[in-house]
Design an enzyme around this catalytic site. Sequence first.
Site, PDB file in Angstrom:
ATOM      1  N   MET A  21      -0.163   1.170   4.930  1.00 35.95           N
ATOM      2  CA  MET A  21      -1.032   1.449   6.065  1.00 35.95           C
ATOM      3  C   MET A  21      -2.023   0.319   6.277  1.00 35.95           C
ATOM      4  O   MET A  21      -2.418  -0.365   5.336  1.00 35.95           O
ATOM      5  CB  MET A  21      -1.827   2.745   5.826  1.00 35.95           C
ATOM      6  CG  MET A  21      -1.021   4.018   5.902  1.00 35.95           C
ATOM      7  SD  MET A  21      -2.003   5.440   5.372  1.00 35.95           S
ATOM      8  CE  MET A  21      -3.460   5.286   6.411  1.00 35.95           C
ATOM      9  N   ASP A  42      -4.542  -4.942   6.098  1.00 33.82           N
ATOM     10  CA  ASP A  42      -5.002  -5.807   5.016  1.00 33.82           C
ATOM     11  C   ASP A  42      -3.889  -6.798   4.669  1.00 33.82           C
ATOM     12  O   ASP A  42      -2.736  -6.411   4.505  1.00 33.82           O
ATOM     13  CB  ASP A  42      -5.354  -4.955   3.784  1.00 33.82           C
ATOM     14  CG  ASP A  42      -5.957  -5.777   2.660  1.00 33.82           C
ATOM     15  OD1 ASP A  42      -6.561  -6.830   2.947  1.00 33.82           O
ATOM     16  OD2 ASP A  42      -5.827  -5.346   1.489  1.00 33.82           O
ATOM     17  N   HIS A  65      -2.682  -1.154  -3.259  1.00 36.03           N
ATOM     18  CA  HIS A  65      -3.829  -0.277  -3.057  1.00 36.03           C
ATOM     19  C   HIS A  65      -3.669   0.987  -3.898  1.00 36.03           C
ATOM     20  O   HIS A  65      -2.893   1.882  -3.566  1.00 36.03           O
ATOM     21  CB  HIS A  65      -3.969   0.102  -1.581  1.00 36.03           C
ATOM     22  CG  HIS A  65      -4.300  -1.062  -0.705  1.00 36.03           C
ATOM     23  ND1 HIS A  65      -4.049  -1.065   0.655  1.00 36.03           N
ATOM     24  CD2 HIS A  65      -4.867  -2.266  -0.979  1.00 36.03           C
ATOM     25  CE1 HIS A  65      -4.450  -2.219   1.174  1.00 36.03           C
ATOM     26  NE2 HIS A  65      -4.950  -2.960   0.201  1.00 36.03           N
ATOM     27  N   SER A 107       0.853  -1.194   0.000  1.00 35.22           N
ATOM     28  CA  SER A 107       0.000   0.000   0.000  1.00 35.22           C
ATOM     29  C   SER A 107       0.885   1.238   0.000  1.00 35.22           C
ATOM     30  O   SER A 107       1.645   1.445  -0.939  1.00 35.22           O
ATOM     31  CB  SER A 107      -0.957  -0.043   1.200  1.00 35.22           C
ATOM     32  OG  SER A 107      -1.852   1.047   1.174  1.00 35.22           O
ATOM     33  N   THR A 108       0.836   2.040   1.062  1.00 31.37           N
ATOM     34  CA  THR A 108       1.604   3.282   1.117  1.00 31.37           C
ATOM     35  C   THR A 108       3.098   3.009   0.926  1.00 31.37           C
ATOM     36  O   THR A 108       3.693   2.229   1.655  1.00 31.37           O
ATOM     37  CB  THR A 108       1.403   3.975   2.485  1.00 31.37           C
ATOM     38  OG1 THR A 108       0.012   4.065   2.742  1.00 31.37           O
ATOM     39  CG2 THR A 108       2.026   5.350   2.501  1.00 31.37           C
TER      40      THR A 108
END
Length: 350
Positions: free
Chosen positions: A281, A284, A188, A161-162
């Site tokens: 972040m 998940d 993401h 993600s991030t």
Amino acid sequence: MRVLVVDDSVVVRRIVSDALASDPAIEVVGVAQNGSIALTKVEALKPDLITMDIEMPVMDGIETVRALRAKGVRTPIVMFSTLTSHGASSTLDALASGATDYVTKPTKVADPTEAIAVITSQLVPKIKALCAVRPLRGLGVRPAQARGPVRRPRALVIGSSTGGPEALSTLIKSLPAKLPVPALVVQHMPPLFTAQAAARLDRLGPSTVVEAREGDRLEPGTFYIAPGDFHMEIVDRGGAVRTTLHQGEQVNFCRPAIDVLFRSSVKVFGGDLLGVVLTGMGHDGREGARDLVAAGGRMIAQDEASSVVWGIPGAVATAGLAHQILPLPAIGDAVATAMAVRPPLREAQS
């Protein structure tokens, strides 16, 4: 958490400032209408985080990011992007230049109150994740012990993600040869961004990288990236393993979701899987990793020191599900080593 807002639009500067003012933990310490002014204000104000527009006169956002990083400024920079193909390309350029993360500007929102709500929901959690001072959670976290013999991976599954786009770049560039198995990736990202990211990653290493389509047959040496706003699963159709995409309910507030990919992969490959969770972040991927490990697969988590945010890999590691917790530059070698224990997918199926 002291934030500098950089945007050439008076309206956007006001909306962002109002959105951030709604949280008592965040203070807007200054604004700038272009990158040149931002450079001066960063030096004077020493903000904890910078929000940065991309297209500005005098000095645009990408030039400003490069200038700040060249000066040694390590302050997190969150880009404001538009949900267009050009906006996605520019955002990925900014990330490659040293930006930390991005949010998308509200589109088709006429009501300023609604725009503030949209920006607040996107931006505030990122600011808190990127700026919050917290004790290092990775200290003392021990890798999980493998139970039984090492399984031979028939696929690689990755979640991020991030900070993920650049982490994926590092991983794919570090692989010495095409993988002998297919790789499936959930990053993401919104629509348009995943196609742009796949095209860029495809140029970096020996493996092929594509944005997944409905019904793609998995091929060794190819990375399949879940398209924005679609969950990606895999299914076995008469001996051919293929992707399937859908817009089911969000999982962990995400679509695509890492848990959805991991769980469907376990259904097809059992424990013959290698999973990797990179910077990001949230949590998940933790429950999907639990299923993968329970089936006999192995998990690698990026370590805290090399992660932009140690949320996703931290959730897996602190749950005792990571067999290796590694700095990002070492993950490619670990993947290559793990894949060397089995023959290529085509040979294994014959």
